[in-house]
Enzyme design. Structure first.
Site, PDB file in Angstrom:
ATOM      1  N   HIS A  62       0.846  -1.204   0.000  1.00 41.54           N
ATOM      2  CA  HIS A  62       0.000   0.000   0.000  1.00 41.54           C
ATOM      3  C   HIS A  62       0.874   1.243   0.000  1.00 41.54           C
ATOM      4  O   HIS A  62       2.101   1.159   0.139  1.00 41.54           O
ATOM      5  CB  HIS A  62      -1.012  -0.014   1.152  1.00 41.54           C
ATOM      6  CG  HIS A  62      -0.440   0.035   2.536  1.00 41.54           C
ATOM      7  ND1 HIS A  62       0.358  -0.957   3.070  1.00 41.54           N
ATOM      8  CD2 HIS A  62      -0.556   0.971   3.537  1.00 41.54           C
ATOM      9  CE1 HIS A  62       0.695  -0.646   4.310  1.00 41.54           C
ATOM     10  NE2 HIS A  62       0.170   0.528   4.624  1.00 41.54           N
ATOM     11  N   ASP A 139      -0.199  -4.096   6.165  1.00 43.37           N
ATOM     12  CA  ASP A 139      -0.903  -3.625   7.361  1.00 43.37           C
ATOM     13  C   ASP A 139      -2.365  -4.083   7.390  1.00 43.37           C
ATOM     14  O   ASP A 139      -3.219  -3.427   7.980  1.00 43.37           O
ATOM     15  CB  ASP A 139      -0.860  -2.087   7.436  1.00 43.37           C
ATOM     16  CG  ASP A 139       0.522  -1.546   7.787  1.00 43.37           C
ATOM     17  OD1 ASP A 139       1.435  -2.339   8.067  1.00 43.37           O
ATOM     18  OD2 ASP A 139       0.684  -0.306   7.769  1.00 43.37           O
TER      19      ASP A 139
HETATM   20 FE    FE Z   1       2.645   0.546   8.178  1.00 44.97          FE
HETATM   21 ZN    ZN Z   2       0.039   1.490   6.635  1.00 49.71          ZN
END
Ligand code: FE
Ligand code: ZN
Length: 260
Positions: A62, A139
């Site tokens: 990301h 994450d």
């Molecule tokens: Fe992170």
């Molecule tokens: Zn993150």
């Protein structure tokens, strides 16, 4: 005629920044090496050169700076190719190839499958090496935790986590942060009578007091202890005051963790 099966990929893991992990995935049969996210380019390049590995690819999960911020420096130093989420093409300017669920990436003889796991960010992806039972989850999923919902809804994140939960139990979960001790304290607060969680939490305290990583974790263990993978568990639903409501339970537990 006899052909050797391809050698298993090697994962090298090391701390980066305050609480991130860097991961290098190496294919011994071709020498190709992927760097999963780029928290600290100097540390990552140093680890690769210590091992004599040349980074040929970056796989981004990301756009957050502690995941993609080192892309340019590592490409500059190595000439590697950068893969990352199609949904974040506008935020990670350095991507060479956009990937999304259903895509397969080749690293020499190693193949990784991409899953879309929106929730932490809108375009978050994870990389699954099925042949070796490895999952690089960024994450989205943490040991005893999950990412904060910065850009997604509880329903999206719960769907993303269910995709990960359906992988084989022996899958090694390579999470991007060492958050486990704090996550364990929270997990015990919502699931105090879970004996497997109690044992896991004391093991975590022991490991951390010795300065050892708690990553990777195994999926089968997380399935029994991580409250964010168990929003369909009746006891947790009761604790959350959301009987029969998986998304409501997930949302409530995530909310309580934000305030914990
Ligand atoms: Fe992170
Ligand atoms: Zn993150």
């Amino acid at each position: 005629m006899f052909t050797n099966p391809p050698a298993r990929p090697i994962v090298h893991q090391f701390p980066c920044l305050k609480d991130n992990y860097g991961f290098l995935l190496h294919d011994p049969s071709t020498g190709e090496t992927a760097c999963i996210d780029t928290p600290d380019p100097a540390v990552i390049l140093g680890e690769a050169s210590k091992l004599g590995w040349r980074i040929t690819q970056i796989w981004n999960t990301h756009w957050h700076p502690d995941h993609a911020g080192g892309n340019a420096a590592i490409r500059e130093a190595t000439g590697c190719v950068i893969y990352g989420p199609r949904g974040e093409e506008d935020r990670i300017r350095s991507l060479d190839t956009c990937v999304e669920e259903g895509d397969v990436i080749r690293l020499g003889d190693v193949t990784a499958r991409v899953l879309d796991t929106p929730g932490h960010t809108a375009g978050h992806v994870v990389y699954i090496v099925d042949a070796a039972n490895l999952a690089f989850v960024g994450d989205t999923l943490f040991a005893l935790g999950c990412g904060r919902l910065f850009e997604g809804t509880p329903a999206q994140m719960w769907t993303s986590l269910q995709k990960l939960r359906s992988l084989p139990g022996e899958t090694l979960i390579y999470c991007a942060h060492e958050y486990t001790a704090a996550n364990a304290a929270f997990a015990l607060s919502v699931d105090p009578d879970n004996a497997e969680l109690q044992a896991y939490a004391s093991e975590i305290r022991e490991q951390r007091s010795l300065g050892r990583p708690t990553v990777p974790t195994r999926l089968d263990r997380e399935k029994n202890t991580n409250p964010f993978l168990r929003a369909d568990d009746r006891r947790l639903q009761a604790t959350a005051g959301q009987p029969g409501d998986e998304v409501g339970t997930f949302a409530e537990i995530r909310e309580r963790k934000n305030r914990f």
